[in-house]
Write a protein that holds these residues in place. Structure first.
Motif, mmCIF file in Angstrom:
data_model
loop_
_atom_site.group_PDB
_atom_site.id
_atom_site.type_symbol
_atom_site.label_atom_id
_atom_site.label_comp_id
_atom_site.label_asym_id
_atom_site.label_seq_id
_atom_site.Cartn_x
_atom_site.Cartn_y
_atom_site.Cartn_z
ATOM 1 N N LEU A 54 -33.672 23.435 -57.964
ATOM 2 C CA LEU A 54 -33.624 22.970 -56.959
ATOM 3 C C LEU A 54 -35.408 22.095 -56.467
ATOM 4 N N THR A 55 -36.073 23.170 -56.951
ATOM 5 C CA THR A 55 -38.081 23.225 -57.212
ATOM 6 C C THR A 55 -37.889 21.945 -57.447
ATOM 7 N N HIS A 113 -36.458 18.822 -55.719
ATOM 8 C CA HIS A 113 -36.784 18.908 -54.097
ATOM 9 C C HIS A 113 -38.307 17.572 -54.398
ATOM 10 N N GLU A 114 -39.127 18.390 -55.857
ATOM 11 C CA GLU A 114 -41.003 18.291 -55.567
ATOM 12 C C GLU A 114 -41.114 16.514 -55.505
ATOM 13 N N SER A 133 -39.915 14.130 -53.064
ATOM 14 C CA SER A 133 -41.228 14.879 -51.914
ATOM 15 C C SER A 133 -41.603 13.808 -51.399
ATOM 16 N N TYR A 164 -40.915 8.072 -56.300
ATOM 17 C CA TYR A 164 -40.131 8.345 -57.566
ATOM 18 C C TYR A 164 -39.470 7.254 -58.555
ATOM 19 N N SER A 217 -37.649 15.420 -64.221
ATOM 20 C CA SER A 217 -35.936 15.871 -63.049
ATOM 21 C C SER A 217 -35.144 14.980 -64.437
#
Length: 289
Positions: free
Chosen positions: A38-39, A42-43, A46, A52, A255
């Motif tokens: 999840l981190t 999320h990052e 962000s 992104y 990701s």
């Protein structure tokens, strides 16, 4: 043989013990798997979806994605061919050196990826054993795409073979022997009997091999030279971005690797389900009059 009523049974454990074990499993999975995953996302998001996408379409990022795909596209088929050949020899035949071949297949599991990359540098680098000859013939392997492919092939060698060897051993040689009696040749037996029986194992090995090929870091880091836009794969590009404190872009590329892992996990689960259903159907067919 049935166990006696007094024999210990995990299902007879008190409710609080079962709940405690389940709770510990959930806590471990959450801390070490779910939260890091999840981190990453999320990052990566962000600064918004536009930032992104901008990080993913950066020229260096696209070059890293293309190189990663190219290396996997070369390494995986080579290991499928080797894995099928090695598993067929080990599981179906007895020959001198069989145990040695089995040991050689497992070597990448026991050698550190960094050490394997260093060995390629010592062999094919400018100061390596074959370095002067390669330089004289204007052939560059280390710090170029061929070296990355070689290191990736070495690291991923066991995945297909190790999935197929126990499967082929469990199936035995009865069907192949029957095909020989009917007059089939070696290639016909392999294509019509052996390969269809291990198709799910091959797909399973391909999934694992591809995931490892795309995510390999240690060996590739040693032989790549870290030439931005040329010899950086996705994991190496993530490291460079992170060291430059460009955290959002680093997590954006990471990701993609995380999504690859999730797709691999889903495909692995689907293959296992399909394979178990096929085995259940085959067992039911054999038991029917």
């Amino acid at each position: 043989m049935r166990s006696s009523p007094s024999a210990p049974n995990a299902l007879n454990e008190p409710l609080w013990v079962r709940l405690l074990l389940i709770g510990l499993a959930v806590v471990v999975l959450t801390l070490f798997l779910l939260l890091p995953l999840l981190t990453v996302f999320h990052e990566a998001l962000s600064k918004g979806i536009d930032a992104y996408m901008e990080a993913l379409v950066d020229q260096d990022a696209l070059a890293a994605i293309r190189l990663t795909g190219l290396v996997a596209a070369i390494a995986v088929p080579l290991n499928v061919v080797f894995g099928l050949a090695a598993a067929w020899c080990i599981a179906k035949f007895d020959f001198p050196g069989k145990s040695l071949l089995t040991t050689l297949v497992d070597i990448p599991f026991s050698v550190s990826p960094v050490i394997s990359g260093l060995l390629y540098v010592l062999l094919f680098g400018l100061q390596g054993w074959f370095g002067p000859w390669l330089k004289a013939h204007d052939i560059q392997l280390i710090f170029a795409v061929p070296g990355i492919v070689m290191a990736t092939v070495f690291i991923t060698v066991p995945f297909v073979a190790r999935e197929l060897i126990p499967l082929m051993e469990a199936q035995g040689t009865e069907e192949e022997e029957a095909a020989v009696v009917l007059g089939a040749g070696g290639w016909r037996i392999f294509a019509s009997v052996t390969l269809p029986n291990v198709k799910w194992g091959v797909l399973y090995g391909v999934l694992l091999c591809n995931a490892r090929a795309m995510g390999e870091f240690g060996a590739v880091s040693v032989v790549s030279g870290h030439i931005r836009g040329m010899t950086n794969t996705m994991p190496l590009h993530v490291e460079i971005l992170y060291n430059e404190y460009n955290y959002m872009a680093a997590f954006a590329v990471a990701s993609l690797l995380a999504m690859l892992a999730l797709v691999t996990l889903a495909a692995k689960t689907a293959l296992e389900w399909r394979f178990s259903r096929e085995l259940t159907g085959l067992a039911a067919h054999r038991s029917s009059p």
